[in-house]
Design a protein around this motif. Structure first.
Motif, PDB file in Angstrom:
ATOM      1  N   GLY A 120     -48.167  89.404 -16.753  1.00 44.69           N
ATOM      2  CA  GLY A 120     -49.205  90.271 -17.280  1.00 44.69           C
ATOM      3  C   GLY A 120     -48.931  90.861 -18.637  1.00 44.69           C
ATOM      4  N   VAL A 121     -47.759  90.576 -19.220  1.00 46.83           N
ATOM      5  CA  VAL A 121     -47.377  91.167 -20.504  1.00 46.83           C
ATOM      6  C   VAL A 121     -47.510  90.118 -21.601  1.00 46.83           C
ATOM      7  CG1 VAL A 121     -45.537  92.288 -21.821  1.00 46.83           C
ATOM      8  CG2 VAL A 121     -45.803  92.755 -19.364  1.00 46.83           C
ATOM      9  N   TYR A 122     -48.309  90.422 -22.604  1.00 45.54           N
ATOM     10  CA  TYR A 122     -48.505  89.523 -23.749  1.00 45.54           C
ATOM     11  C   TYR A 122     -47.271  89.531 -24.631  1.00 45.54           C
ATOM     12  CZ  TYR A 122     -50.214  88.047 -28.339  1.00 45.54           C
ATOM     13  OH  TYR A 122     -50.364  87.420 -29.559  1.00 45.54           O
ATOM     14  N   ARG A 123     -46.796  88.330 -24.976  1.00 47.75           N
ATOM     15  CA  ARG A 123     -45.657  88.198 -25.890  1.00 47.75           C
ATOM     16  C   ARG A 123     -46.191  87.919 -27.290  1.00 47.75           C
ATOM     17  NH1 ARG A 123     -40.738  87.594 -22.997  1.00 47.75           N
ATOM     18  NH2 ARG A 123     -41.128  88.442 -20.929  1.00 47.75           N
ATOM     19  N   PRO A 124     -45.701  88.632 -28.311  1.00 45.42           N
ATOM     20  CA  PRO A 124     -46.334  88.564 -29.633  1.00 45.42           C
ATOM     21  C   PRO A 124     -46.181  87.237 -30.363  1.00 45.42           C
ATOM     22  CG  PRO A 124     -44.358  89.920 -29.710  1.00 45.42           C
ATOM     23  CD  PRO A 124     -44.618  89.624 -28.274  1.00 45.42           C
ATOM     24  N   ARG A 125     -45.138  86.450 -30.056  1.00 47.00           N
ATOM     25  CA  ARG A 125     -44.957  85.134 -30.661  1.00 47.00           C
ATOM     26  C   ARG A 125     -44.433  84.201 -29.589  1.00 47.00           C
ATOM     27  NH1 ARG A 125     -46.731  88.310 -33.735  1.00 47.00           N
ATOM     28  NH2 ARG A 125     -46.464  88.479 -36.001  1.00 47.00           N
ATOM     29  N   ASN A 126     -44.710  82.899 -29.721  1.00 50.33           N
ATOM     30  CA  ASN A 126     -44.210  81.950 -28.721  1.00 50.33           C
ATOM     31  C   ASN A 126     -42.696  81.992 -28.621  1.00 50.33           C
ATOM     32  OD1 ASN A 126     -46.706  79.383 -29.462  1.00 50.33           O
ATOM     33  ND2 ASN A 126     -46.861  81.232 -28.224  1.00 50.33           N
ATOM     34  N   GLY A 127     -42.002  82.136 -29.757  1.00 53.01           N
ATOM     35  CA  GLY A 127     -40.550  82.152 -29.746  1.00 53.01           C
ATOM     36  C   GLY A 127     -39.978  83.315 -28.977  1.00 53.01           C
ATOM     37  N   VAL A 128     -40.723  84.419 -28.891  1.00 57.38           N
ATOM     38  CA  VAL A 128     -40.268  85.586 -28.154  1.00 57.38           C
ATOM     39  C   VAL A 128     -40.255  85.302 -26.656  1.00 57.38           C
ATOM     40  CG1 VAL A 128     -40.768  88.027 -27.716  1.00 57.38           C
ATOM     41  CG2 VAL A 128     -41.103  87.086 -29.978  1.00 57.38           C
ATOM     42  N   SER A 129     -41.004  84.310 -26.220  1.00 56.99           N
ATOM     43  CA  SER A 129     -41.076  83.974 -24.795  1.00 56.99           C
ATOM     44  C   SER A 129     -40.238  82.757 -24.457  1.00 56.99           C
ATOM     45  CB  SER A 129     -42.527  83.715 -24.395  1.00 56.99           C
ATOM     46  OG  SER A 129     -43.107  82.717 -25.200  1.00 56.99           O
ATOM     47  N   PHE A 130     -39.453  82.265 -25.434  1.00 58.53           N
ATOM     48  CA  PHE A 130     -38.637  81.084 -25.181  1.00 58.53           C
ATOM     49  C   PHE A 130     -37.332  81.495 -24.522  1.00 58.53           C
ATOM     50  CE2 PHE A 130     -35.328  78.075 -26.501  1.00 58.53           C
ATOM     51  CZ  PHE A 130     -35.850  76.910 -25.953  1.00 58.53           C
ATOM     52  N   GLY A 131     -37.046  80.904 -23.403  1.00 59.05           N
ATOM     53  CA  GLY A 131     -35.807  81.212 -22.699  1.00 59.05           C
ATOM     54  C   GLY A 131     -35.917  80.758 -21.261  1.00 59.05           C
ATOM     55  N   ASP A 132     -34.878  81.015 -20.489  1.00 57.61           N
ATOM     56  CA  ASP A 132     -34.846  80.627 -19.088  1.00 57.61           C
ATOM     57  C   ASP A 132     -35.900  81.441 -18.335  1.00 57.61           C
ATOM     58  OD1 ASP A 132     -34.127  80.379 -16.305  1.00 57.61           O
ATOM     59  OD2 ASP A 132     -32.196  79.616 -16.971  1.00 57.61           O
ATOM     60  N   LEU A 133     -36.878  80.754 -17.743  1.00 53.66           N
ATOM     61  CA  LEU A 133     -37.952  81.445 -17.039  1.00 53.66           C
ATOM     62  C   LEU A 133     -37.506  81.957 -15.675  1.00 53.66           C
ATOM     63  CD1 LEU A 133     -40.900  79.035 -17.895  1.00 53.66           C
ATOM     64  CD2 LEU A 133     -40.421  81.265 -18.909  1.00 53.66           C
ATOM     65  N   GLY A 134     -36.390  81.436 -15.175  1.00 50.14           N
ATOM     66  CA  GLY A 134     -35.875  81.918 -13.903  1.00 50.14           C
ATOM     67  C   GLY A 134     -36.748  81.506 -12.737  1.00 50.14           C
ATOM     68  N   GLU A 135     -36.901  82.405 -11.792  1.00 50.42           N
ATOM     69  CA  GLU A 135     -37.665  82.129 -10.571  1.00 50.42           C
ATOM     70  C   GLU A 135     -39.150  82.331 -10.848  1.00 50.42           C
ATOM     71  OE1 GLU A 135     -34.955  83.819  -7.083  1.00 50.42           O
ATOM     72  OE2 GLU A 135     -35.333  85.263  -8.683  1.00 50.42           O
ATOM     73  N   VAL A 136     -39.886  81.249 -10.815  1.00 49.99           N
ATOM     74  CA  VAL A 136     -41.300  81.283 -11.165  1.00 49.99           C
ATOM     75  C   VAL A 136     -42.134  80.905  -9.951  1.00 49.99           C
ATOM     76  CG1 VAL A 136     -43.088  80.262 -12.622  1.00 49.99           C
ATOM     77  CG2 VAL A 136     -40.831  80.760 -13.576  1.00 49.99           C
ATOM     78  N   THR A 137     -43.156  81.691  -9.674  1.00 44.72           N
ATOM     79  CA  THR A 137     -44.089  81.360  -8.602  1.00 44.72           C
ATOM     80  C   THR A 137     -45.027  80.243  -9.035  1.00 44.72           C
ATOM     81  OG1 THR A 137     -44.002  83.608  -7.721  1.00 44.72           O
ATOM     82  CG2 THR A 137     -45.903  82.263  -7.102  1.00 44.72           C
TER      83      THR A 137
END
Length: 822
Positions: A120-137
């Motif tokens: 539910g949280v908007y990330r300001p740039r795609n690179g800011v959301s790059f990383g291990d997503l972990g446990e994803v539903t």
């Protein structure tokens, strides 16, 4: 199609066919038709069946992500037709594109066309959301403009990621991975009750890997002979408070730290003229680059460090309150901080030409606070589903960009590229381009976004439903810039133009070479530059859906999308006419660019076939983008232009099939997209003099926009006896050819390709343990992520003397994973 590509493609899909038919020969026929489980998505900010949502959505479950070896949004592309994700000069610069539409990276001033939303949280740039997503539903990829409900700047689509939350039963699991390139990884998770009303979940992971590139370091401070390494750890903790049946509060905190080497480029195309820039570099520093134009030898040249140190952290709280049976309130409050310190060998050779230091001064930082509030409910006996809400985001962006000359820059550029003419006018070594000098620019941008929105669905009849959404956005940005230039040469070059004109017919070219952006101290004369802009815009959607029967729904929709304008965080200059025809290279204090708009039409159908065993969804789309924001590296600087019109039209198809063979399932899809830049002239640009750099664009297909994109994932599970289970997966992604350079230079073309991931595992039937063997890029496909101009190595009008570089996709990786559940 080349024969080798045909063989690769055939072999790739033969694996999938073998999975379907080979395993079928060993499996018992199912006693009855197997139905696809209902898929719940939140594409309209409420839980709905995928087959009821009048939007093109590719929904990928957490299990399929695990089976396909997907850990971050870049790897998600193997499961999603029409989605392309690339990274460039370091791993922090990641760009997502949907249907060929996205914002080219490497410039933090540009926001993303494809929004990424995590819990539910908007990330300001795609690179800011790059990383291990972990446990994803699950992950939902929403195609087309989604600006009514999702954050901001989602003119091309949304990647909506929902992670696993705390559970009421005690769960614990861990994972250990080893692979080639020295790869290892560990993750562990624990979830369960803390008190009667509080549950928690904690996840931790660490991963490391040697580099994909071998590096020739030459003479310089770089000590590592590898690049594209991986070394990071991440922590995510959650608490779920449920004080009553009507109220729950989910608090999430996360922290990630990366300390890696990335990203060196390889020589993609090297002009073979006797006076080519590559041969001039070789004269200065022999053995400094690859002259053979064989990038997939995976040999890079770099004498400067490419360290990247990244920290990403955040805290969010989501409150859901059922006010009564017909009304609920949702609040999502979040704070995030992301910062990166990066070094770069900016000439991508082992000669010491230009660089960005790795001492922590060259950095970028985002800090964002966001608040979303939604009130939703039902009325008229459930015929009306309504939603109203508000959104606020405050973003602080701070960058310091350093670009310095190395020991060899004068000998290469002044003495060879400029034919030693600077020395004729007194610009000798020690007077310009001194090592360790260059440009040092500081930018501080503040942004505030307010929005009010509503999205309402009304059942006109039991079969006919109308959805109308509207959003009003106010976007404000202010930018303060402070430029510093040392070792400059532009003032001297302009002053010497009359003397040069009497000696040379190329005086303008010589002065232009002395007045590149980083060499022009006119920027210092601007002082502290303040810019601001405010935009007030409407966006929205209207959808009409008709359900012929429980198994077939059709819809037509219109959406108006909007992505805010902003500022180029790189130097911009204009060329004016000076006295006597001398060029006057003038610093431009206005680096703003306009907002981007899109009008999108879709006609689609969602069907459930063969007694629920097959979900098949189709849609035709037509999207018209106005003032499309294009970011282009021209070899000496980044320029931002707004193209008058880009049209994307085509067809999306997605399916999920539970086959008659027990345990065998397929998921996939196809996207056909003609994403074309409409004709334009120099007068249509913000700066007409840029047209030569963009001359290939009018009437051409946009970069990173393949005509065809298809994905297919097959999973097979069966009992082996002795309480053992076999689970295997093959996932493949096909893309037709596309250009990886925003200027569409032919050297940057990526041929059609197929990428295949495969995994097979054996474990206990109760999943207490599983051992898996896996391979990503199984057939070791060579492919480009991005092609780009060699810095200070390109003559836009003469390929024979130019050098073009590339950032490469990952090679084949293989390994084993042990999973334990307790």
């Amino acid at each position: 199609m080349r024969i080798s590509q045909l063989l690769r493609s055939s072999a790739s899909f033969a694996v999938l066919s073998g999975l379907a038919f080979g395993t079928a020969a060993h499996a018992q026929d199912a006693a009855e038709t197997r139905e696809v489980d209902e898929i719940i998505v939140t594409a309209q900010k409420r839980e709905q069946s995928l087959q009821d949502v009048p939007i093109v959505v590719t929904s990928v479950s957490g299990q399929l992500l695990q089976d396909a070896g997907v850990r971050d949004i870049r790897e998600l592309t193997v499961l999603t037709p029409g989605l392309t994700v690339t990274s460039t000069s370091n791993e922090t610069i990641v760009t997502a594109r949907v249907r060929g539409v996205g914002t080219v990276g490497d410039n933090p001033g540009l926001e993303s066309s494809v929004g990424v939303v995590i819990d539910g949280v908007y990330r300001p740039r795609n690179g800011v959301s790059f990383g291990d997503l972990g446990e994803v539903t699950r992950i939902e990829v929403l195609k087309g403009p989604q600006g009514t409900l999702f954050g901001k700047n989602t003119s091309a689509g949304v990647v909506n990621i929902i992670t696993a939350g705390p559970t009421r039963d005690l769960q614990a699991e861990s994972e250990v991975t080893v692979g080639n390139y020295g790869q290892w990884g560990f993750s562990g998770a624990l979830s369960g009750p803390i008190t009667d009303t509080v549950a928690g979940r904690i996840y931790a992971a660490a991963r490391a890997r040697d580099g994909y590139l071998n590096v020739v370091t030459g003479e310089g401070p770089r000590g590592r002979h590898e690049d594209n390494t991986q070394d990071f750890y991440t922590l995510r903790g959650q608490l779920l408070f449920e004080p009553s049946q009507d109220l729950n509060i989910r608090v999430i905190g996360d922290y990630t730290k990366r300390d890696e080497l990335c990203c060196a480029g390889t020589q993609l195309f090297v002009g073979q003229a006797a006076n080519s820039r590559a041969r001039l570099i070789e004269q200065v520093r022999p053995g400094s680059l690859d002259l053979t134009s064989t990038p997939f030898d995976r040999l890079a040249f770099s004498n400067r460090p490419t360290d990247q140190r990244v920290e990403d952290m955040g805290l969010s709280a989501e409150v859901n309150w059922d006010i009564n049976e017909a009304m609920s309130l949702t609040s999502i409050t979040a704070w995030r901080n992301w910062q990166a310190e990066t070094g770069q060998d900016s000439d991508f050779t082992a000669a010491d030409l230009v660089y960005r230091p790795n001492d922590g001064r060259n950095r970028v930082e985002f800090e964002q606070f966001s608040q979303e509030l939604r009130l939703a409910g039902e009325a008229m006996d459930g015929r009306l589903n309504w939603l109203v809400g508000g959104f606020y985001a405050k973003e602080d962006l701070n960058t310091r960009s350093l670009f310095f000359y190395g020991q060899d820059y004068y000998a290469y550029f002044a003495q060879r590229v400029l034919s030693n003419v600077p020395a004729l006018i007194g610009l000798t070594p020690g007077t310009i381009f001194q090592p360790g000098l260059g440009s040092d620019d500081i930018h501080a941008q503040e942004g505030d976004t307010w929005a009010l929105f509503t999205n309402n669905s009304f059942k006109i009849t039991d079969a006919l439903e109308l959805t109308v959404g509207l959003r009003y956005t106010i976007d404000e940005k202010s930018l303060t810039s402070d430029y510093t230039t040392t070792g400059s040469s532009c003032d001297q070059g302009e002053a010497a133009f009359p003397a040069l004109a009497g000696l040379l017919g190329t005086a303008t070219t010589i002065v232009g070479g002395l007045c590149l952006n980083a060499q022009n101290n006119d920027f210092d004369d601007l002082g502290v530059v303040n810019q601001s802009r405010e935009e007030k815009e409407w966006s929205g959607t209207a959808k009409l859906a008709y359900r012929f029967n429980p198994d077939l729904m059709t819809y037509v929709s219109y959406s108006r999308g909007y992505k805010a304008g902003g500022f180029n965080l790189d130097r911009e200059q204009r060329i004016l006419a000076g006295p006597g025809g001398a060029p006057n290279f003038t610093a431009d204090p206005d680096t703003s660019f306009r907002g981007e708009f899109v009008d999108s039409w879709e006609v689609g159908a969602k069907s459930t076939l063969f007694d629920g065993s097959l979900l098949l969804n189709l849609a035709a789309f037509h999207q018209t983008f106005e003032d499309f924001q294009l970011n282009t590296f021209v070899g000496t600087a980044f320029i931002v232009e707004t193209l008058p019109e880009v049209i994307s039209r085509g067809v999306d198809a997605d399916f999920i099939w539970s086959t008659p063979v027990d345990g065998l399932d397929f998921q996939g899809g196809v996207t056909y997209a003609e994403t074309e830049i409409q004709p334009f002239t120099a007068s249509d640009l913000l700066v007409p003099s840029r047209f030569n750099s963009l001359r290939r664009l009018p009437g051409a297909r946009l970069s990173f926009a393949p005509l065809w994109s298809a994905s297919l994932a097959g999973t097979y599970e069966r009992e082996l006896g002795g309480e053992l289970m076999l689970r295997s997966n093959v996932s493949a992604k096909y893309t037709s050819s596309y250009n990886t350079g925003s200027d569409l230079h032919p050297a940057k073309l990526q041929d059609e390709m197929v990428l295949v991931n495969a995994r097979v595992g054996v474990g206990a039937a109760d999943e207490s343990w599983t051992v898996e063997l896996w391979a990503n890029n199984l057939f070791d496909e060579d492919y480009l992520q991005v092609g780009f101009n060699g810095p200070f190595q390109v003559d836009e009008n003469n390929d024979a003397v130019s050098v073009y570089n590339a950032f490469l996709g990952a090679p084949r990786t293989v390994g084993a994973t042990l999973r334990l559940r307790y």
